[in-house]
Design a protein around this motif. Structure first.
Motif, PDB file in Angstrom:
ATOM      1  N   ASN A   1      -5.731  -1.538   2.054  1.00 58.10           N
ATOM      2  CA  ASN A   1      -6.331  -2.686   1.365  1.00 58.10           C
ATOM      3  C   ASN A   1      -6.705  -2.356  -0.077  1.00 58.10           C
ATOM      4  O   ASN A   1      -7.732  -2.789  -0.579  1.00 58.10           O
ATOM      5  N   GLY A   2      -5.881  -1.552  -0.736  1.00 55.66           N
ATOM      6  CA  GLY A   2      -6.120  -1.185  -2.122  1.00 55.66           C
ATOM      7  C   GLY A   2      -7.140  -0.094  -2.332  1.00 55.66           C
ATOM      8  O   GLY A   2      -7.462   0.264  -3.465  1.00 55.66           O
ATOM      9  N   VAL A   3      -7.670   0.486  -1.243  1.00 55.37           N
ATOM     10  CA  VAL A   3      -8.684   1.536  -1.329  1.00 55.37           C
ATOM     11  C   VAL A   3      -8.035   2.880  -0.976  1.00 55.37           C
ATOM     12  O   VAL A   3      -7.309   2.988   0.007  1.00 55.37           O
TER      13      VAL A   3
ATOM     14  N   SER B   1      -1.267  -1.363   4.290  1.00 58.08           N
ATOM     15  CA  SER B   1      -1.645   0.051   4.308  1.00 58.08           C
ATOM     16  C   SER B   1      -0.442   0.869   3.865  1.00 58.08           C
ATOM     17  O   SER B   1       0.703   0.486   4.109  1.00 58.08           O
TER      18      SER B   1
ATOM     19  N   THR C   1      -2.723   1.446  -6.843  1.00 60.86           N
ATOM     20  CA  THR C   1      -3.667   0.586  -6.117  1.00 60.86           C
ATOM     21  C   THR C   1      -3.920  -0.734  -6.842  1.00 60.86           C
ATOM     22  O   THR C   1      -4.343  -1.699  -6.221  1.00 60.86           O
ATOM     23  N   LYS C   2      -3.629  -0.784  -8.119  1.00 60.71           N
ATOM     24  CA  LYS C   2      -3.878  -2.003  -8.892  1.00 60.71           C
ATOM     25  C   LYS C   2      -2.816  -3.079  -8.674  1.00 60.71           C
ATOM     26  O   LYS C   2      -3.064  -4.242  -8.946  1.00 60.71           O
TER      27      LYS C   2
ATOM     28  N   CYS D   1      -0.500  -2.799  -5.696  1.00 59.50           N
ATOM     29  CA  CYS D   1       0.019  -2.786  -4.326  1.00 59.50           C
ATOM     30  C   CYS D   1      -0.487  -4.011  -3.568  1.00 59.50           C
ATOM     31  O   CYS D   1      -1.436  -4.666  -3.981  1.00 59.50           O
ATOM     32  N   ASP D   2       0.163  -4.291  -2.462  1.00 55.72           N
ATOM     33  CA  ASP D   2      -0.253  -5.380  -1.586  1.00 55.72           C
ATOM     34  C   ASP D   2      -1.594  -4.986  -0.976  1.00 55.72           C
ATOM     35  O   ASP D   2      -1.666  -4.062  -0.162  1.00 55.72           O
ATOM     36  N   THR D   3      -2.657  -5.671  -1.367  1.00 57.22           N
ATOM     37  CA  THR D   3      -3.993  -5.293  -0.893  1.00 57.22           C
ATOM     38  C   THR D   3      -4.231  -5.676   0.565  1.00 57.22           C
ATOM     39  O   THR D   3      -5.270  -5.336   1.116  1.00 57.22           O
TER      40      THR D   3
ATOM     41  N   THR E   1     -10.656   1.941  -6.234  1.00 59.26           N
ATOM     42  CA  THR E   1     -11.735   2.298  -5.340  1.00 59.26           C
ATOM     43  C   THR E   1     -11.313   3.514  -4.536  1.00 59.26           C
ATOM     44  O   THR E   1     -10.236   3.532  -3.943  1.00 59.26           O
TER      45      THR E   1
END
Length: 127
Positions: A100-102, A86, A78-79, A81-83, A2
């Protein structure tokens, strides 16, 4: 993946301030606080404000360490990482925030290769 187009610059300018934007997006600091932190490092080091040396020193002042990353794109990072965390993610000549993965940036840097990653601990700033 995202991607959210976002410019943390209070005047919505795109003036080569990616490190300031990434730091204030990934941490509770305001744009002005992040800018002042980096300006302090420029004064101390004499190097340009957007160098990796100054950015990592500024993050270290916040208790945030920077780690080398495996060669992958921001998108693939991002797929996994700790969502709930930051990050300030360093790619070639650019810094981007992942929250948050964005991916938050003024342009879609998802295909750039990650060089360094700084994970921002929310617990640290909750103190």
């Amino acid at each position: 993946m995202t991607f959210e187009k976002y410019n943390a610059n209070p005047e919505n300018k795109n003036i080569g301030d990616c490190s300031i934007r990434a730091i204030c997006t990934a941490t509770p600091l305001t744009y002005q606080q992040a800018k002042k932190l980096l300006e302090t490092k420029v004064f101390e080091s004499g190097a340009a404000w957007n160098t990796v040396k100054n950015i990592t020193a500024a993050l270290a002042d916040l208790g945030i360490s920077v780690e080398r990353a495996s060669r992958e794109t921001v998108n693939s990072f991002t797929k996994h990482c700790d969502t709930g965390a930051s990050y300030v993610v360093f790619v070639a000549k650019h810094a981007v925030a992942v929250v948050n993965g964005v991916i938050y940036d003024t342009w879609d840097s998802s295909r750039r290769f990650v060089k360094l990653v700084a994970k921002v601990s929310r617990e640290k700033f909750a103190e």
